[in-house]
Design a protein around this motif. Structure first.
Motif, PDB file in Angstrom:
ATOM      1  N   UNK A 593      -5.951  18.660  27.251  1.00 28.13           N
ATOM      2  CA  UNK A 593      -5.027  19.536  26.521  1.00 28.13           C
ATOM      3  C   UNK A 593      -4.490  18.826  25.283  1.00 28.13           C
ATOM      4  N   UNK A 594      -4.061  17.566  25.449  1.00 29.55           N
ATOM      5  CA  UNK A 594      -3.497  16.819  24.327  1.00 29.55           C
ATOM      6  C   UNK A 594      -4.529  16.607  23.223  1.00 29.55           C
ATOM      7  N   UNK A 595      -5.744  16.236  23.598  1.00 32.83           N
ATOM      8  CA  UNK A 595      -6.790  15.986  22.598  1.00 32.83           C
ATOM      9  C   UNK A 595      -7.130  17.266  21.845  1.00 32.83           C
ATOM     10  N   UNK A 596      -7.348  18.357  22.592  1.00 28.41           N
ATOM     11  CA  UNK A 596      -7.694  19.621  21.935  1.00 28.41           C
ATOM     12  C   UNK A 596      -6.566  20.095  21.034  1.00 28.41           C
ATOM     13  N   UNK A 597      -5.330  19.945  21.494  1.00 29.48           N
ATOM     14  CA  UNK A 597      -4.187  20.399  20.705  1.00 29.48           C
ATOM     15  C   UNK A 597      -4.108  19.642  19.385  1.00 29.48           C
ATOM     16  N   UNK A 598      -4.272  18.322  19.414  1.00 34.18           N
ATOM     17  CA  UNK A 598      -4.171  17.532  18.187  1.00 34.18           C
ATOM     18  C   UNK A 598      -5.342  17.787  17.244  1.00 34.18           C
ATOM     19  N   UNK A 599      -6.524  17.949  17.805  1.00 38.65           N
ATOM     20  CA  UNK A 599      -7.691  18.209  16.951  1.00 38.65           C
ATOM     21  C   UNK A 599      -7.550  19.553  16.253  1.00 38.65           C
ATOM     22  N   UNK A 600      -7.160  20.582  16.988  1.00 39.84           N
ATOM     23  CA  UNK A 600      -7.000  21.910  16.371  1.00 39.84           C
ATOM     24  C   UNK A 600      -5.848  21.914  15.379  1.00 39.84           C
ATOM     25  N   UNK A 601      -4.740  21.213  15.704  1.00 39.77           N
ATOM     26  CA  UNK A 601      -3.626  21.138  14.751  1.00 39.77           C
ATOM     27  C   UNK A 601      -4.072  20.518  13.441  1.00 39.77           C
ATOM     28  N   UNK A 602      -4.886  19.454  13.534  1.00 39.65           N
ATOM     29  CA  UNK A 602      -5.375  18.820  12.307  1.00 39.65           C
ATOM     30  C   UNK A 602      -6.255  19.768  11.501  1.00 39.65           C
ATOM     31  N   UNK A 603      -7.173  20.453  12.169  1.00 38.79           N
ATOM     32  CA  UNK A 603      -8.075  21.360  11.451  1.00 38.79           C
ATOM     33  C   UNK A 603      -7.305  22.515  10.823  1.00 38.79           C
ATOM     34  N   UNK A 604      -6.316  23.072  11.555  1.00 43.71           N
ATOM     35  CA  UNK A 604      -5.535  24.178  10.994  1.00 43.71           C
ATOM     36  C   UNK A 604      -4.686  23.706   9.818  1.00 43.71           C
TER      37      UNK A 604
END
Length: 708
Positions: A593-604
């Protein structure tokens, strides 16, 4: 063939269909009681609106009112040709901004135009100017009293000063000439009682009139800029929409590259930081005073002093080295999880491509939210204007009956009039003593609470609809052949319609919890404003703690609701069961959850910066006539920043709308992916529904059925 099995994760019976009429369709009616409560609340809300519209009068907001509570400039009334409100003694008023909302303790009448000359009642009485002066006296005034009686009874103003209309009110025309305040061409004025006074005494009554007038002129110029540039603004917003769509499409191919480039850039930047700190540390070797320790130096207000110490650069180098090692270790141990996050993002881009109409759904949410806001605002205005006119006794000097209610028709012959000869019965405010008027505050709170409930329900409806559409994509075994014909409309129907297989009650339950927390936060903000003048530090500290706690609680409930709605869209369970299952499912996979959240936040974040930045720069060069090809096409403007800011804000909202859909898709596919891992094992009875890329990353595969 349909069999029932015990779900290993939660121990609840689940139906499974090998031909996949899947878990998304196995649903029943949920949270019926909350659905009934919502319907009853909506009926009550409509009833409150009808009562407010029956008693309210929004003209009280639009038109100014005189001392008798009559509107100025309203068509069909005796004041139709008298649009301006005139104050007998503007000095009694503190600020024109207050006059827009409250009554000033001086007689007020509606007039055709504001006075344009200096004139006192003493000079105008029995002169040719009296006919002009009479139009600023109370309606029906007859010149059958002495001068002292007229001024005592407030039938006419003691003095007229040159004035200008502002917000349909007459304010003294105060201006500055060579640093000297003047009204008209005079620096002093006669108060009507034989005394001359300085213009500065009028400033307290109209000190902000010029500021408000300038703000009004600014608004008119901004409106003019919009009238000549609106079509170019629309073109800029269309470009932002195209770029947002293009970015989402490109994420299917470039998501991995962007993420890995970002990680490598962070590592390189930290490496350069370590190198720079070492070079500064080596450069300061042997310099006088550079070997002083930080403890010996102590605290210094000039932070640049610390940069001349070797110990400072050594500390920086150690901190950056630790961060570098931590990031490299995380990269080594979380490499597979990062790859899974990238694969889910690519899969989300593919899902959005198959359900393209989902990108337009934010318009539906926006339209429904506009309806909620319009109904709430109109009801609030009608409630606030449903009071009756209240008249009170006003007097310039101390009086025992001042401030008491009165009847303007009977006041001249009343005892109060004899006790205070100089007093007058004047319209004060709108209020009332009936049961309805005493309940107005409660009705306003109910109006705000229903607004929060319905607004959260609309947002929940959008989340469940999008989650249902994207979940139907994930649970399609053969993508896109097994995808429903209209997944978005099917999900919308399942979320909203009443029946044995739909979940309006669950949405009502989740939005109700959030609305309760939000209305509590509003009440806390109101109490905090009331306590600002208090000296009780403990009360202020307690209020700050409560505000912080409820802010955190609202954030947590939003997070929980979002994932609960996804589980509702997948399995059709009630709100509490869905929230519990989603929460524990995420806790069992907290690192993912943490990894996906940070990766998507960066891309957005990267996408929003690229879209808003590129469109904003293009708008800046266009509206400032710096693009030679279209230099003559750009419209002339009063303020070029008006369309530029509009394009930038609009571009951000458009990008946010597109990425909110994309983010919901990522979250939905992620929960489906976790459910797929826990519930299925790749056998013919329980095949994996994840994409081939995810299967390869996890070394998973569906086993072929054995032929008998």
């Amino acid at each position: 063939m349909v069999d029932e099995r015990k779900d290993g994760a939660y121990g609840t019976p689940q139906k499974y269909d090998p031909t996949f009429k899947g878990p998304i369709y196995n649903r029943g009616c949920t949270d019926v009681i909350c659905c009934v409560f919502l319907l009853l609340a909506i009926v009550g809300y409509v009833a409150v609106g009808i009562i407010a519209w029956t008693h309210g009068d929004p003209r009280k907001v639009i038109y100014p009112t005189d001392s008798r509570g009559e509107f100025c400039g309203q068509k069909g009334t005796k004041n139709e040709n008298k649009p301006f409100l005139f104050y007998f003694n503007i000095v009694n008023c503190a600020s024109p901004l207050v006059l827009l909302e409250f009554q000033c303790p001086t007689p007020q009448i509606c007039v055709e135009k504001c006075p344009d000359r200096y004139l006192t009642y003493l000079n105008a009485h029995r002169s040719q100017d009296f006919e002009y002066y009479k139009q600023f006296c109370v309606p029906g005034f007859q010149n059958n009293k002495g001068v002292a009686e007229v001024l005592r009874d407030g039938d006419c103003p003691a003095v007229l000063t040159p004035s200008k209309p502002l917000a349909q009110r007459c304010f003294p025309d105060i201006h500055s000439h060579k640093g000297v305040l003047m009204v008209g061409n005079e620096t002093t004025y006669e108060d009507g009682h034989g005394f001359r006074k300085n213009i500065t005494e009028l400033v307290e009554g109209a000190k902000k009139a010029n500021g408000v007038l300038e703000a009004r002129q600014l608004a008119m110029r901004i409106f003019e800029d919009y009238t000549v540039s609106w079509y170019w603004i629309i073109i800029g917003l269309v470009i932002a929409m195209v770029l947002s769509l293009l970015f989402i499409v490109l994420l299917r191919f470039l998501a991995g590259i962007m993420v890995w480039v970002m990680i490598v850039m962070v590592i390189l930047v930290l490496g350069y930081g370590i190198f720079h700190c070492y070079m500064e540390y080596a450069r300061l070797r042997g310099e006088a005073g550079s070997d002083i320790s930080l403890v010996d130096l102590g605290f210094q207000t000039d932070l640049r002093v610390y940069l001349h110490l070797r110990q400072t650069w050594m500390a920086f180098m150690i901190i950056l080295s630790i961060l570098e090692v931590i990031i490299i270790l995380l990269l080594v141990f979380l490499r597979k999880r990062i790859l899974i996050a990238i694969a889910l993002i690519k899969e989300a881009s593919r899902a959005v491509g198959y359900v393209m109409c989902s990108l337009l759904y934010p318009l539906v949410t926006f339209f429904l939210l506009c309806l909620c806001i319009a109904y709430w605002a109109s009801t609030a205005i009608f409630l606030s204007t449903s009071n009756e006119a209240v008249y009170k006794i006003f007097n310039d000097t101390a009086c025992s009956v001042a401030g008491k209610t009165c009847n303007p028709e009977t006041f001249p012959s009343s005892n109060e009039s004899r006790l205070c000869p100089g007093a007058h019965c004047q319209f004060a405010f709108y209020g009332g003593e009936s049961t309805y008027h005493r309940a107005l505050l409660g009705l306003q709170i109910f109006n705000a609470f229903m607004f929060f409930w319905l607004a959260n329900f609309v947002l929940a409806l959008g989340q469940v609809t999008l989650a249902g559409a994207f979940a139907s994509y994930y649970w399609a075994l053969n993508k896109p052949d097994d995808l429903p014909a209209f997944p978005l409309f099917s999900a919308f129907g399942r979320a909203l319609r009443w029946g044995p297989r739909y979940h309006t009650g669950s949405l009502a339950f989740g939005s109700l919890i959030l609305a309760i927390v939000q209305i509590i936060r509003v009440i806390l903000e109101y109490l905090d404003q009331r306590l600002k003048a208090a000296e009780n530090k403990f009360a202020k500290f307690l209020m700050t703690c409560l505000k912080c706690c409820f802010w955190c609680l609202e954030k947590f409930i939003r997070f929980l609701n979002r994932n609960a709605y996804i589980m509702i869209a997948i399995y059709g369970t009630n709100f509490c069961t869905s929230a519990r299952n989603a929460f524990f499912l995420l806790m069992r996979n907290i690192i993912r959850v943490a990894v996906l959240d940070k990766v998507t936040d960066f891309l957005f974040l990267l996408g929003k910066l690229l879209i808003v930045g590129s469109v904003g720069i293009l708008a800046f060069f266009f509206f400032t006539h710096r693009i030679r090809i279209v230099q003559d096409t750009a419209p002339p403007l009063n303020y070029y920043w008006v369309p530029i800011l509009t394009v930038i804000i609009g571009s951000y909202l458009i990008a946010h709308g597109f990425f909110s859909v994309y983010g919901m898709c990522v979250d939905t596919l992620f929960l489906c992916f976790l459910e797929d891992l826990e519930r299925n094992d790749g056998t013919a009875e329980r095949p994996y529904f994840m994409s081939l890329t995810l299967k390869k990353l996890l070394n998973k595969a569906n086993k072929k059925p054995v032929e008998s």
